[in-house]
Design a protein around this motif. Structure first.
Motif, PDB file in Angstrom:
ATOM      1  N   ASP A  72       0.877  -1.205   0.010  1.00 33.68           N
ATOM      2  CA  ASP A  72      -0.004   0.115   0.097  1.00 33.68           C
ATOM      3  C   ASP A  72       0.887   1.148   0.139  1.00 33.68           C
ATOM      4  O   ASP A  72       2.114   1.230   0.487  1.00 33.68           O
ATOM      5  CB  ASP A  72      -0.882   0.156   1.225  1.00 33.68           C
ATOM      6  CG  ASP A  72      -0.139  -0.144   2.406  1.00 33.68           C
ATOM      7  OD1 ASP A  72       0.403  -1.067   2.934  1.00 33.68           O
ATOM      8  OD2 ASP A  72      -0.158   0.818   3.058  1.00 33.68           O
ATOM      9  N   THR A  73       0.368   2.284  -0.556  1.00 35.08           N
ATOM     10  CA  THR A  73       0.910   3.390  -0.847  1.00 35.08           C
ATOM     11  C   THR A  73       1.525   4.268   0.353  1.00 35.08           C
ATOM     12  O   THR A  73       0.289   4.845   1.111  1.00 35.08           O
ATOM     13  CB  THR A  73       0.505   4.241  -2.047  1.00 35.08           C
ATOM     14  OG1 THR A  73       0.505   3.417  -3.183  1.00 35.08           O
ATOM     15  CG2 THR A  73       1.349   5.299  -2.451  1.00 35.08           C
ATOM     16  N   SER A  74       2.519   5.067   0.411  1.00 35.92           N
ATOM     17  CA  SER A  74       2.789   6.122   1.261  1.00 35.92           C
ATOM     18  C   SER A  74       3.905   6.824   0.695  1.00 35.92           C
ATOM     19  O   SER A  74       4.891   6.355  -0.304  1.00 35.92           O
ATOM     20  CB  SER A  74       3.387   5.697   2.638  1.00 35.92           C
ATOM     21  OG  SER A  74       4.404   4.674   2.770  1.00 35.92           O
ATOM     22  N   LEU A  75       3.992   8.186   0.914  1.00 38.06           N
ATOM     23  CA  LEU A  75       4.899   9.005   0.143  1.00 38.06           C
ATOM     24  C   LEU A  75       5.346   9.950   0.909  1.00 38.06           C
ATOM     25  O   LEU A  75       4.660  10.538   1.829  1.00 38.06           O
ATOM     26  CB  LEU A  75       4.321   9.369  -1.215  1.00 38.06           C
ATOM     27  CG  LEU A  75       3.213  10.292  -1.301  1.00 38.06           C
ATOM     28  CD1 LEU A  75       3.446  11.756  -0.982  1.00 38.06           C
ATOM     29  CD2 LEU A  75       2.598  10.224  -2.646  1.00 38.06           C
ATOM     30  N   THR A  76       6.601  10.642   0.875  1.00 35.49           N
ATOM     31  CA  THR A  76       6.849  11.942   1.507  1.00 35.49           C
ATOM     32  C   THR A  76       6.943  12.855   0.293  1.00 35.49           C
ATOM     33  O   THR A  76       7.699  13.114  -0.654  1.00 35.49           O
ATOM     34  CB  THR A  76       8.308  11.878   1.946  1.00 35.49           C
ATOM     35  OG1 THR A  76       8.374  10.602   2.847  1.00 35.49           O
ATOM     36  CG2 THR A  76       8.647  13.087   2.627  1.00 35.49           C
ATOM     37  N   HIS A  77       5.757  13.926   0.693  1.00 39.33           N
ATOM     38  CA  HIS A  77       5.960  14.988  -0.155  1.00 39.33           C
ATOM     39  C   HIS A  77       6.432  16.224   0.144  1.00 39.33           C
ATOM     40  O   HIS A  77       6.638  16.500   1.422  1.00 39.33           O
ATOM     41  CB  HIS A  77       4.321  15.306  -0.321  1.00 39.33           C
ATOM     42  CG  HIS A  77       3.577  16.193  -1.450  1.00 39.33           C
ATOM     43  ND1 HIS A  77       3.845  17.596  -1.320  1.00 39.33           N
ATOM     44  CD2 HIS A  77       3.176  15.621  -2.777  1.00 39.33           C
ATOM     45  CE1 HIS A  77       3.320  18.042  -2.556  1.00 39.33           C
ATOM     46  NE2 HIS A  77       2.910  17.223  -3.401  1.00 39.33           N
ATOM     47  N   LEU A 131      -1.733   6.172   2.357  1.00 38.39           N
ATOM     48  CA  LEU A 131      -3.060   6.395   1.985  1.00 38.39           C
ATOM     49  C   LEU A 131      -4.003   5.543   3.062  1.00 38.39           C
ATOM     50  O   LEU A 131      -5.043   5.816   3.051  1.00 38.39           O
ATOM     51  CB  LEU A 131      -3.060   5.672   0.614  1.00 38.39           C
ATOM     52  CG  LEU A 131      -4.617   5.587  -0.194  1.00 38.39           C
ATOM     53  CD1 LEU A 131      -5.320   6.933  -0.136  1.00 38.39           C
ATOM     54  CD2 LEU A 131      -4.347   4.843  -1.368  1.00 38.39           C
ATOM     55  N   ASP A 132      -3.461   4.190   3.195  1.00 36.37           N
ATOM     56  CA  ASP A 132      -4.255   3.512   4.420  1.00 36.37           C
ATOM     57  C   ASP A 132      -4.463   4.138   5.741  1.00 36.37           C
ATOM     58  O   ASP A 132      -5.687   4.208   5.940  1.00 36.37           O
ATOM     59  CB  ASP A 132      -3.503   2.062   4.494  1.00 36.37           C
ATOM     60  CG  ASP A 132      -4.196   1.350   5.418  1.00 36.37           C
ATOM     61  OD1 ASP A 132      -5.404   0.814   4.827  1.00 36.37           O
ATOM     62  OD2 ASP A 132      -3.855   0.724   6.550  1.00 36.37           O
ATOM     63  N   ALA A 150      -1.848  13.668  -3.939  1.00 33.47           N
ATOM     64  CA  ALA A 150      -0.979  12.980  -4.456  1.00 33.47           C
ATOM     65  C   ALA A 150      -0.990  11.398  -4.038  1.00 33.47           C
ATOM     66  O   ALA A 150      -0.425  10.666  -4.592  1.00 33.47           O
ATOM     67  CB  ALA A 150       0.519  13.498  -3.962  1.00 33.47           C
ATOM     68  N   VAL A 151      -0.986  11.161  -2.664  1.00 32.89           N
ATOM     69  CA  VAL A 151      -1.274   9.928  -1.853  1.00 32.89           C
ATOM     70  C   VAL A 151      -2.420   8.997  -2.749  1.00 32.89           C
ATOM     71  O   VAL A 151      -2.187   8.119  -3.062  1.00 32.89           O
ATOM     72  CB  VAL A 151      -1.272   9.857  -0.519  1.00 32.89           C
ATOM     73  CG1 VAL A 151      -1.710   8.543   0.030  1.00 32.89           C
ATOM     74  CG2 VAL A 151      -0.109  10.761   0.112  1.00 32.89           C
TER      75      VAL A 151
END
Length: 336
Positions: A129-134, A150-151, A186-187
């Motif tokens: 599952d998606t995670s990001l550093t923006h 996202l979760d 974005a997520v």
């Protein structure tokens, strides 16, 4: 008059090419096929520059019927995982991934593109599952941007609807005070991308579209934590093509991991309380007669007013060692 103190010698991590090559040779002989090792230090990650490093290796090897690939990684960039598998598939119709330990997140994505995943007793995959550093992500106590999942966002919204005394109110109004709306967008976009990547990777060897959809959606939404360990039996229940890693190969891979772990130890030279220099090998690729690794090589300065370390004089880069006619040749691999 006192003579000035000599400058501190910058510490360097060990490069154990001879030792790792001996283990690589044993593994290749046992498997009876082409062997490639891919290893990440806990600070290293699957990245797009890995694709260029792998290209150097597969170009040297040429096209093969089967490639066995050892992976030990905590994850990284999902799109880089797709590119790595696509590159490998251009050089071999049969890809087998060997997993003795951690094969998490984007590394799990690489494994999805293999015809078979061989797992040792300590092996595990994870959710993807998606995670990001923006650039607009929230800041932590050290003034660094944090990763947004996202979760976790979806769980916050679900809890709001289930537990809030006024569930009819818009939860985003409160959420936006902690997470910028562009980060949330974005997520969400990246979440759709993650499912698409999984489906494309599985399509390399799985014709059943419904099975691809089921596995991709499960890996993106069915687990309570991004780092939830998917062990052998769970991987089998998911429908992944897993098998037990032979004990002899597992033992040799653990021995190889031990050598890589020694190479990946942090070599820090402290000048004073606010200045230091670090050398650390983060990513390693290796096959017979060739090793390519990325070494972090930079100065660190503590900026008191911001309460954080910043980097100076960054000479980090990729290095390549080749064995040619019994002699070692070390070069810098220039990857922009």
């Amino acid at each position: 008059m006192d003579s000035p103190e000599p400058p501190l010698k910058i510490k360097q991590p060990p490069v154990l090419f001879n030792k790792t090559q001996a283990i690589v040779a044993k593994i290749s002989d046992y498997l009876g096929g082409t062997f490639i090792a891919y290893w990440n230090n806990p600070k290293g990650s699957v990245c797009h520059n890995d694709v260029v490093a792998l290209y150097e290796i597969v170009e040297k090897l040429g096209k093969r019927e089967t490639i066995y690939m050892f992976i030990k990684s905590g994850g990284g960039h999902g799109q880089a995982a797709l590119r790595l598998v696509s590159l490998l598939r251009q050089y071999c119709p049969n890809l087998h991934v060997l997993v003795p330990l951690e094969c998490a997140s984007a590394a799990t994505m690489i494994a999805l593109g293999a015809n078979q995943i061989l797992m040792g007793p300590m092996a595990y995959l994870t959710a993807v599952d998606t995670s990001l550093t923006h650039s607009l992500s929230p800041l932590d106590r050290d003034n660094d941007r944090v990763s947004v999942s996202l979760d976790e966002l979806n769980r916050v919204l679900r809890l709001w609807r289930e537990k809030s005394p006024t569930p009819e109110e818009n939860p985003y109004k409160e959420l936006y005070s902690y997470v910028h709306p562009l980060v949330i967008g974005a997520v969400d976009r990246a979440g759709s991308l993650s499912i698409m990547l999984c489906k494309e990777l599985l399509a390399h060897h799985m014709d059943d579209e419904d099975a691809r959809d089921r596995i991709a959606n499960a890996l993106n939404a069915n687990y309570p934590s991004h780092n939830y360990p998917i062990l052998y039996e769970e991987a089998k229940r998911l429908g992944l093509k897993v098998a037990h890693l032979p004990a002899e190969i597992n033992a040799l891979l653990l021995e190889l991991n031990e050598q890589y772990s020694e190479m990946g130890q942090r070599a820090t030279t402290d000048f004073n309380e606010i200045r230091a220099h670090s050398n650390e090998i983060l990513n390693i690729w290796e096959t017979k007669d060739m090793q390519i690794y990325f070494q972090e090589d930079k100065d660190w300065f503590y900026r008191t007013e911001e309460r954080r370390w910043i980097t100076l004089n960054d000479n980090s880069g990729w290095h390549q060692i080749e064995q040619i006619n019994g002699k070692k040749r070390k070069t810098v691999l220039h990857i922009a």
